[in-house]
Design a protein around this motif. Structure first.
Motif, PDB file in Angstrom:
ATOM      1  N   GLU A 104       0.656  -0.679   0.070  1.00  0.00           N
ATOM      2  CA  GLU A 104      -0.251   0.329   0.032  1.00  0.00           C
ATOM      3  C   GLU A 104       0.821   2.037  -0.014  1.00  0.00           C
ATOM      4  O   GLU A 104       2.210   1.453   0.593  1.00  0.00           O
ATOM      5  CB  GLU A 104      -0.671   0.230   1.291  1.00  0.00           C
ATOM      6  CG  GLU A 104       0.204   0.271   2.368  1.00  0.00           C
ATOM      7  CD  GLU A 104      -0.168  -1.204   3.079  1.00  0.00           C
ATOM      8  OE1 GLU A 104       0.740  -1.207   4.116  1.00  0.00           O
ATOM      9  OE2 GLU A 104      -0.135  -2.268   1.854  1.00  0.00           O
ATOM     10  N   GLN A 105       0.558   2.100  -0.853  1.00  0.00           N
ATOM     11  CA  GLN A 105       1.098   3.312  -0.467  1.00  0.00           C
ATOM     12  C   GLN A 105       2.639   3.127  -1.424  1.00  0.00           C
ATOM     13  O   GLN A 105       2.892   4.370  -1.043  1.00  0.00           O
ATOM     14  CB  GLN A 105       1.378   4.481   0.279  1.00  0.00           C
ATOM     15  CG  GLN A 105      -0.100   4.730   1.143  1.00  0.00           C
ATOM     16  CD  GLN A 105      -0.019   5.214   2.239  1.00  0.00           C
ATOM     17  OE1 GLN A 105       0.810   5.218   3.552  1.00  0.00           O
ATOM     18  NE2 GLN A 105      -0.590   5.785   2.889  1.00  0.00           N
ATOM     19  N   GLU A 106       2.880   2.604  -2.438  1.00  0.00           N
ATOM     20  CA  GLU A 106       4.023   2.347  -3.197  1.00  0.00           C
ATOM     21  C   GLU A 106       3.269   2.108  -4.454  1.00  0.00           C
ATOM     22  O   GLU A 106       2.220   1.155  -4.774  1.00  0.00           O
ATOM     23  CB  GLU A 106       4.659   1.313  -2.653  1.00  0.00           C
ATOM     24  CG  GLU A 106       5.848   0.879  -3.041  1.00  0.00           C
ATOM     25  CD  GLU A 106       6.901  -0.136  -3.374  1.00  0.00           C
ATOM     26  OE1 GLU A 106       7.527  -0.302  -1.753  1.00  0.00           O
ATOM     27  OE2 GLU A 106       6.640  -1.398  -2.544  1.00  0.00           O
ATOM     28  N   THR A 107       4.186   2.723  -5.890  1.00  0.00           N
ATOM     29  CA  THR A 107       4.196   2.674  -6.663  1.00  0.00           C
ATOM     30  C   THR A 107       4.231   1.233  -7.761  1.00  0.00           C
ATOM     31  O   THR A 107       5.771   0.080  -6.913  1.00  0.00           O
ATOM     32  CB  THR A 107       4.466   3.626  -8.086  1.00  0.00           C
ATOM     33  OG1 THR A 107       5.622   3.458  -7.581  1.00  0.00           O
ATOM     34  CG2 THR A 107       3.887   5.134  -7.213  1.00  0.00           C
ATOM     35  N   GLY A 108       4.253   0.675  -8.827  1.00  0.00           N
ATOM     36  CA  GLY A 108       4.120  -0.308  -8.778  1.00  0.00           C
ATOM     37  C   GLY A 108       5.641  -0.107  -9.606  1.00  0.00           C
ATOM     38  O   GLY A 108       6.759  -1.181  -9.480  1.00  0.00           O
ATOM     39  N   ALA A 109       5.989   0.533  -9.303  1.00  0.00           N
ATOM     40  CA  ALA A 109       7.426   1.092 -10.589  1.00  0.00           C
ATOM     41  C   ALA A 109       8.462   0.875  -9.304  1.00  0.00           C
ATOM     42  O   ALA A 109       9.272   0.833  -9.332  1.00  0.00           O
ATOM     43  CB  ALA A 109       7.756   2.701 -10.815  1.00  0.00           C
ATOM     44  N   THR A 110       7.922   1.427  -8.081  1.00  0.00           N
ATOM     45  CA  THR A 110       8.632   1.859  -6.757  1.00  0.00           C
ATOM     46  C   THR A 110       9.332  -0.075  -6.606  1.00  0.00           C
ATOM     47  O   THR A 110      10.226  -0.268  -5.937  1.00  0.00           O
ATOM     48  CB  THR A 110       8.477   1.820  -5.226  1.00  0.00           C
ATOM     49  OG1 THR A 110       7.903   4.151  -5.666  1.00  0.00           O
ATOM     50  CG2 THR A 110       9.107   2.249  -4.104  1.00  0.00           C
ATOM     51  N   LEU A 111       8.090  -0.502  -6.552  1.00  0.00           N
ATOM     52  CA  LEU A 111       8.013  -2.516  -6.560  1.00  0.00           C
ATOM     53  C   LEU A 111       9.419  -2.329  -7.775  1.00  0.00           C
ATOM     54  O   LEU A 111      10.212  -3.481  -7.654  1.00  0.00           O
ATOM     55  CB  LEU A 111       7.478  -2.678  -6.381  1.00  0.00           C
ATOM     56  CG  LEU A 111       6.829  -4.648  -6.983  1.00  0.00           C
ATOM     57  CD1 LEU A 111       8.055  -4.651  -5.317  1.00  0.00           C
ATOM     58  CD2 LEU A 111       5.768  -5.407  -6.502  1.00  0.00           C
ATOM     59  N   LEU A 112       9.207  -1.885  -8.977  1.00  0.00           N
ATOM     60  CA  LEU A 112      10.055  -3.009 -10.217  1.00  0.00           C
ATOM     61  C   LEU A 112      11.149  -2.654  -9.892  1.00  0.00           C
ATOM     62  O   LEU A 112      11.796  -3.780 -10.083  1.00  0.00           O
ATOM     63  CB  LEU A 112       9.361  -2.514 -11.236  1.00  0.00           C
ATOM     64  CG  LEU A 112       9.568  -3.289 -12.489  1.00  0.00           C
ATOM     65  CD1 LEU A 112       9.679  -4.444 -12.818  1.00  0.00           C
ATOM     66  CD2 LEU A 112       9.672  -1.267 -13.807  1.00  0.00           C
ATOM     67  N   GLY A 113      11.578  -1.537  -9.427  1.00  0.00           N
ATOM     68  CA  GLY A 113      13.052  -0.773  -9.041  1.00  0.00           C
ATOM     69  C   GLY A 113      14.456  -1.891  -7.912  1.00  0.00           C
ATOM     70  O   GLY A 113      14.543  -2.109  -8.356  1.00  0.00           O
ATOM     71  N   ARG A 114      13.438  -2.284  -7.444  1.00  0.00           N
ATOM     72  CA  ARG A 114      13.898  -3.034  -6.110  1.00  0.00           C
ATOM     73  C   ARG A 114      14.047  -4.118  -6.861  1.00  0.00           C
ATOM     74  O   ARG A 114      15.225  -5.128  -6.450  1.00  0.00           O
ATOM     75  CB  ARG A 114      12.971  -3.406  -5.160  1.00  0.00           C
ATOM     76  CG  ARG A 114      13.793  -3.627  -3.307  1.00  0.00           C
ATOM     77  CD  ARG A 114      12.776  -3.825  -2.501  1.00  0.00           C
ATOM     78  NE  ARG A 114      12.127  -5.157  -2.793  1.00  0.00           N
ATOM     79  CZ  ARG A 114      11.300  -5.280  -2.436  1.00  0.00           C
ATOM     80  NH1 ARG A 114      10.441  -4.233  -1.630  1.00  0.00           N
ATOM     81  NH2 ARG A 114      10.825  -6.398  -1.946  1.00  0.00           N
TER      82      ARG A 114
END
Length: 361
Positions: free
Chosen positions: A151-161
């Motif tokens: 929650e409160q995290e974009t898909g791009a943020t997760l993808l970067g990790r």
């Protein structure tokens, strides 16, 4: 600590990730973590990321595409460390997030042809935006994982990790944001995620019998409900129904005004297992850290499942306690989770239905 952040731009991704994991493990108890020294660590890791970005861009110009990709993956790992050294409300965090977005866009280069921004067709609403990271081909389809950000995290943020940890695993990934799939009425998230599975199942570079789901934070509960509703999934990293169970217990206690902490452990065990039996694929529950799963409850659930021969495993990420905050060693945790997914999806021999089969609730 100094040698753990000294970098060599010629190092490979595995070395960069080992250095990152070592830095996180050794930061605990460091007096220099506080104040200006913490800012120094942040600045150094950010600089490491910037330098690797430059190196990757130079490699791209001379046609060294594999070397460019490896440098960019090193940069994403460094930026992930930097993000964890400042508060999310700090303007510097936004700056690093922008650099992560820039790093992701580099992987959309036509020379790499690995990352796509796609739209998942949905009959109930507008198409669902997602990132698709390809690992397979028409001749050799790969397994795939639907990854849902917390929650409160974009898909791009997760993808970067996840880009660095997915490299070399022969698994494709479809990354969606929690906000895009969690809104709407009860059951809407499962429907949207089933559309994601539909999308993957017809791709020629994906083996439709080897698709899993991975949810972080509250998305771990979404992953459980999805796995319980769609028989096509071959593995699930989720909360094992513990979030739903905790809400039931809290609701009953509130309605009955029951303040007695004595419980019937056999009844609780039976109900926990009842939830798990709705999931017919192997399950990994990640407990502690930033997640929603309590470690003690997860241990009870694991014991219940072992007694009932239910395929459930437990992962407890290493959390580093620093003055005023806790930092998860995401490098080790992600390697554990996606190593488990790789293993389980490689073993899957599930049938390949043409459409989702909804289980009786």
């Amino acid at each position: 600590m100094e040698q753990l952040v000294r970098h060599h731009l010629g190092s490979d991704l595995s070395s960069a990730r080992r250095d990152a994991a070592a830095f996180l493990d050794n930061i605990a108890g460091e007096d220099e973590y506080e104040g200006g020294d913490r800012q120094n660590w942040f600045a150094r890791w950010k600089q490491i990321g910037d330098d690797h970005h430059v190196l990757g861009d130079l490699n791209l110009k001379v046609g060294a595409f594999a070397e460019a990709a490896e440098a960019w993956l090193c940069a994403l790992t460094a930026f992930e460390i930097a993000k964890r050294l400042v508060n999310e409300t700090d303007p510097q965090s936004e700056d690093v997030s922008a650099k992560v977005d820039g790093g992701i866009q580099r992987f959309r280069s036509p020379h790499l042809q690995k990352l796509e921004q796609v739209k998942i067709p949905c009959s109930e609403q507008a198409d669902l935006p997602a990132y698709y990271l390809r690992a397979g081909s028409r001749d050799l389809p790969s397994s795939a994982v639907i990854c849902i950000s917390m929650e409160q995290e974009t898909g791009a943020t997760l993808l970067g990790r996840l880009l660095p940890v997915m490299t070399g695993r022969r698994m494709s990934a479809l990354v969606v944001s929690h906000g895009d799939v969690s809104h709407g009425s009860r059951g809407q998230a499962e429907t949207l995620l089933s559309h994601c599975l539909d999308y993957l199942a017809v791709r020629p570079d994906v083996d439709a019998t080897r698709i899993g789901v991975y949810g972080e934070g509250l998305s771990a509960a979404l992953a459980t409900e999805f796995a319980a509703s769609d028989d096509r999934l071959a593995a699930a990293v989720c909360d094992g129904g513990l979030w739903h169970w905790a809400r039931i217990v809290a609701s009953v206690a509130w309605m009955t005004r029951n303040t007695d902490r004595a419980v019937d452990h056999d009844v609780m065990s039976s109900r926990r297992k009842r939830i798990l039996r709705r999931l017919r694929c192997p399950v990994l529950v990640v407990a502690g850290g930033r997640g929603i799963v309590n470690v003690s409850e997860a241990l009870k659930l694991q014991a219940d499942c072992m007694a009932a021969c239910i395929d459930l495993e437990l992962a407890i990420p290493r959390i580093i306690s620093c003055p005023g905050r806790e930092i998860e060693n995401f490098v080790i945790a992600d390697d554990c989770v996606f190593g488990w997914l790789e293993q389980k999806l490689a073993r899957s021999t599930a049938p390949q239905p043409m459409s989702p089969r909804k289980r009786d609730q």
